[in-house]
Design a protein around this motif. Structure first.
Motif, short mmCIF file in Angstrom:
data_model
loop_
_atom_site.label_atom_id
_atom_site.label_comp_id
_atom_site.label_asym_id
_atom_site.label_seq_id
_atom_site.Cartn_x
_atom_site.Cartn_y
_atom_site.Cartn_z
N PRO A 54 28.29 44.06 32.48
CA PRO A 54 28.24 45.74 32.36
C PRO A 54 28.29 46.02 30.87
CG PRO A 54 29.67 44.76 34.15
CD PRO A 54 29.26 43.55 33.38
N GLU A 55 28.86 45.52 30.07
CA GLU A 55 29.21 45.47 28.63
C GLU A 55 27.80 45.27 27.60
OE1 GLU A 55 32.45 45.47 31.04
OE2 GLU A 55 31.52 43.94 30.15
N GLY A 56 27.13 44.66 28.45
CA GLY A 56 25.88 44.30 27.69
C GLY A 56 25.71 42.63 27.11
N GLU A 57 26.82 42.05 27.37
CA GLU A 57 27.02 40.70 26.72
C GLU A 57 26.30 39.77 27.45
OE1 GLU A 57 30.73 37.54 25.17
OE2 GLU A 57 31.10 39.45 26.46
N GLU A 58 25.56 38.93 26.65
CA GLU A 58 24.80 37.98 27.28
C GLU A 58 25.60 36.68 27.48
OE1 GLU A 58 20.93 37.93 25.39
OE2 GLU A 58 20.32 39.80 26.30
N PHE A 59 25.22 35.79 28.61
CA PHE A 59 25.78 34.58 28.90
C PHE A 59 24.56 33.70 29.17
CE2 PHE A 59 29.22 37.62 29.70
CZ PHE A 59 30.28 36.97 28.81
N HIS A 60 24.46 32.90 28.54
CA HIS A 60 22.94 31.70 28.55
C HIS A 60 23.34 30.48 29.31
CE1 HIS A 60 20.56 34.51 25.72
NE2 HIS A 60 21.91 34.65 25.58
N GLY A 61 22.21 30.00 30.19
CA GLY A 61 22.41 28.71 30.77
C GLY A 61 21.16 28.19 30.84
N TYR A 62 20.98 26.99 31.24
CA TYR A 62 19.73 26.40 31.64
C TYR A 62 19.85 25.33 32.76
CZ TYR A 62 21.75 22.31 29.13
OH TYR A 62 22.69 21.31 28.98
N TRP A 63 18.67 25.15 33.04
CA TRP A 63 18.66 23.84 34.15
C TRP A 63 17.24 22.88 33.45
CZ3 TRP A 63 17.40 27.32 39.07
CH2 TRP A 63 18.42 27.95 39.57
N ILE A 64 17.77 21.77 33.71
CA ILE A 64 16.92 20.59 33.57
C ILE A 64 16.35 20.05 34.89
CG2 ILE A 64 16.04 18.36 32.45
CD1 ILE A 64 16.37 20.63 30.69
N TRP A 65 15.33 20.26 35.45
CA TRP A 65 14.79 19.84 36.63
C TRP A 65 14.69 18.57 36.79
CZ3 TRP A 65 13.44 23.51 40.75
CH2 TRP A 65 13.90 24.75 40.15
N ASN A 66 15.39 17.77 37.75
CA ASN A 66 15.41 16.33 38.03
C ASN A 66 14.67 15.68 38.94
OD1 ASN A 66 17.24 16.11 35.80
ND2 ASN A 66 19.01 16.56 37.15
N GLU A 67 14.68 16.58 40.22
CA GLU A 67 14.01 16.05 41.19
C GLU A 67 13.50 17.32 42.11
OE1 GLU A 67 14.07 12.57 44.86
OE2 GLU A 67 15.92 12.84 43.43
N VAL A 68 12.31 17.30 42.76
CA VAL A 68 11.91 18.47 43.62
C VAL A 68 11.25 17.80 44.80
CG1 VAL A 68 10.69 20.34 43.84
CG2 VAL A 68 11.57 20.01 41.55
N VAL A 69 11.52 18.08 46.02
CA VAL A 69 10.93 17.59 47.26
C VAL A 69 10.93 19.18 47.98
CG1 VAL A 69 11.44 16.38 49.51
CG2 VAL A 69 12.28 15.30 47.38
N GLU A 70 9.50 19.30 47.88
CA GLU A 70 9.05 20.76 48.62
C GLU A 70 9.79 21.20 50.14
OE1 GLU A 70 5.26 23.63 48.85
OE2 GLU A 70 5.13 21.34 48.61
#
Length: 147
Positions: free
Chosen positions: A69-85
């Motif tokens: 709410p104060e405008g501070e950004e918290f960054h993250g990421y995902w590395i995709w390992n496996e996907v079964v639709e």
């Protein structure tokens, strides 16, 4: 997200979120694979998410940040390992610096998103597994259960 339970298992070094949705698995799956839809419900309501990259395929990467709410950004990421639709996907989930590079000072975990049909729609189970009890406790202290 209509969360029905959050379970912290210190022995298994995991945090599991259960949520139920009044939509078919295919609709819920599509929402997770579309960054614009995912932004509407990823993270706490008070910290809206913005995905700047979302390559939902094995070897792909997602970059996002949540804004306080104060405008501070918290960054993250995902590395995709496996996907079964329409069944599950697994990502390595980590914290990042503003430029998207991994922040090694914060815990990394493995998350599995499982999608199951129910008579009323679908159930999503997200299980995050950590390398140590300290890592699990650190993200809990950072608000992961509430988010």
């Amino acid at each position: 997200m209509p969360v029905t339970s959050v379970v912290k298992d210190s022995e298994a070094l995991s945090l599991t979120v259960h949520a139920e949705f009044p939509v078919k698995v295919s609709r819920l799956w599509d929402a997770y694979l579309d960054a614009r839809q995912l932004e509407k419900f990823w993270g706490p309501v008070e910290y809206p998410a913005t995905f700047t990259r979302h390559d939902a395929t094995p070897g792909g990467r997602s970059n996002y940040h949540m804004t306080s709410p104060e405008g501070e950004e918290f960054h993250g990421y995902w590395i995709w390992n496996e996907v079964v639709e329409h069944k599950f996907f697994e990502v390595s989930d980590g914290f990042a610096h503003a430029d998207g590079t991994p922040n090694p000072d914060l815990p990394l975990n493995r998350m599995v998103f499982s999608f199951d049909p129910t008579p009323e729609g679908s159930k999503l189970t997200i299980t995050a597994v950590f390398d140590s009890a300290e890592d699990l406790e650190q993200v809990v202290a950072m608000g992961m259960i509430d988010g």
